[in-house]
Design a protein around this motif. Structure first.
Motif, short mmCIF file in Angstrom:
data_model
loop_
_atom_site.label_atom_id
_atom_site.label_comp_id
_atom_site.label_asym_id
_atom_site.label_seq_id
_atom_site.Cartn_x
_atom_site.Cartn_y
_atom_site.Cartn_z
N GLY A 135 120.06 46.01 -31.77
CA GLY A 135 119.60 45.41 -33.02
C GLY A 135 120.53 45.66 -34.19
O GLY A 135 121.53 46.37 -34.09
N GLY A 136 120.16 45.07 -35.32
CA GLY A 136 120.95 45.19 -36.53
C GLY A 136 121.02 46.61 -37.05
O GLY A 136 122.04 47.03 -37.59
N ARG A 137 119.93 47.36 -36.87
CA ARG A 137 119.95 48.75 -37.34
C ARG A 137 120.98 49.58 -36.57
O ARG A 137 121.64 50.43 -37.13
CB ARG A 137 118.57 49.39 -37.19
CG ARG A 137 117.60 48.90 -38.20
CD ARG A 137 116.30 49.61 -38.08
NE ARG A 137 115.34 49.00 -38.99
CZ ARG A 137 114.31 49.62 -39.46
NH1 ARG A 137 114.06 50.86 -39.11
NH2 ARG A 137 113.50 49.00 -40.28
N TYR A 138 121.10 49.34 -35.29
CA TYR A 138 122.08 50.06 -34.48
C TYR A 138 123.49 49.74 -34.96
O TYR A 138 124.32 50.62 -35.13
CB TYR A 138 121.92 49.71 -33.00
CG TYR A 138 122.95 50.39 -32.13
CD1 TYR A 138 122.74 51.70 -31.70
CD2 TYR A 138 124.11 49.74 -31.75
CE1 TYR A 138 123.69 52.33 -30.90
CE2 TYR A 138 125.06 50.37 -30.96
CZ TYR A 138 124.85 51.67 -30.55
OH TYR A 138 125.78 52.30 -29.77
N LEU A 139 123.77 48.45 -35.18
CA LEU A 139 125.10 48.04 -35.63
C LEU A 139 125.41 48.58 -37.02
O LEU A 139 126.54 49.00 -37.29
CB LEU A 139 125.23 46.51 -35.60
CG LEU A 139 125.35 45.89 -34.22
CD1 LEU A 139 125.21 44.38 -34.31
CD2 LEU A 139 126.65 46.27 -33.56
N ALA A 140 124.42 48.58 -37.90
CA ALA A 140 124.64 49.13 -39.24
C ALA A 140 124.87 50.64 -39.16
O ALA A 140 125.74 51.19 -39.85
CB ALA A 140 123.46 48.82 -40.15
N GLY A 141 124.11 51.31 -38.33
CA GLY A 141 124.30 52.74 -38.13
C GLY A 141 125.66 53.05 -37.52
O GLY A 141 126.29 54.04 -37.88
N LEU A 142 126.10 52.18 -36.63
CA LEU A 142 127.42 52.35 -36.03
C LEU A 142 128.51 52.27 -37.10
O LEU A 142 129.45 53.07 -37.10
CB LEU A 142 127.65 51.29 -34.95
CG LEU A 142 128.99 51.32 -34.23
CD1 LEU A 142 129.14 52.64 -33.48
CD2 LEU A 142 129.09 50.14 -33.28
#
Length: 160
Positions: free
Chosen positions: A35-42
């Motif tokens: 999800g987007g949260r994972y990519l933003a956290g990355l």
């Protein structure tokens, strides 16, 4: 090799290795359907990690050089090399961000098939697309810093 040239080499190697690692992480996250949260956290974790790596390499460079060499102010040749390198990095950053933003704006404005394909790849989630753009922006900054280091090395080695 001088303190400043060695620092440029350390930075170039770190930026190239980080760029390759980060692109692999983003690509594998997209393929895995994260999800987007994972990519933003990355993007956030990667930015912090890169800062720590660059800081650690700076400490290593200072230890290898010794306090006398570190304390020397840059001479005119080194200052000219720095000025040229920063100008090249800034141009690289502007061109990459302009291409990124221009491409996104053009695809959104005309609802191009490429834009629809990107949305389908990311399950149509706006947060995923935003996080992907955040990662691409980080990669543009890393590319600009690698450009700066490469230009510095070229100038220190007697190039134009």
């Amino acid at each position: 090799m001088t303190y400043r040239e060695r620092g440029a080499w350390f930075e170039l190697m770190a930026m190239v290795a980080f760029w390759a690692w980060h692109i692999g992480m983003v690509a594998s996250a997209i393929v895995a359907g994260e999800g987007g949260r994972y990519l933003a956290g990355l993007a956030l974790v990667s930015g912090v990690l890169l800062s720590l790596i660059i800081g650690g390499l700076g400490v290593l460079n200072r230890r290898l050089s010794g306090p006398a060499e570190v304390a020397l102010p840059p001479d005119e040749r080194e200052q000219a090399a720095e000025d040229r390198a920063w100008a090249s990095a800034y141009r690289a950053l502007i061109w990459m961000l302009a291409a990124l933003v221009g491409g996104v704006c053009a695809n959104v404005a005309i609802d191009a098939p490429a834009w629809r394909s990107a949305q389908q790849l990311l399950d149509g989630s706006a947060s995923q697309l935003t996080a992907l753009l955040l990662n691409l922006g980080l990669m543009a900054v890393v590319f600009a810093e690698a450009t700066r280091a490469a230009v510095l090395i070229k100038r220190y080695r007697g190039g134009a």
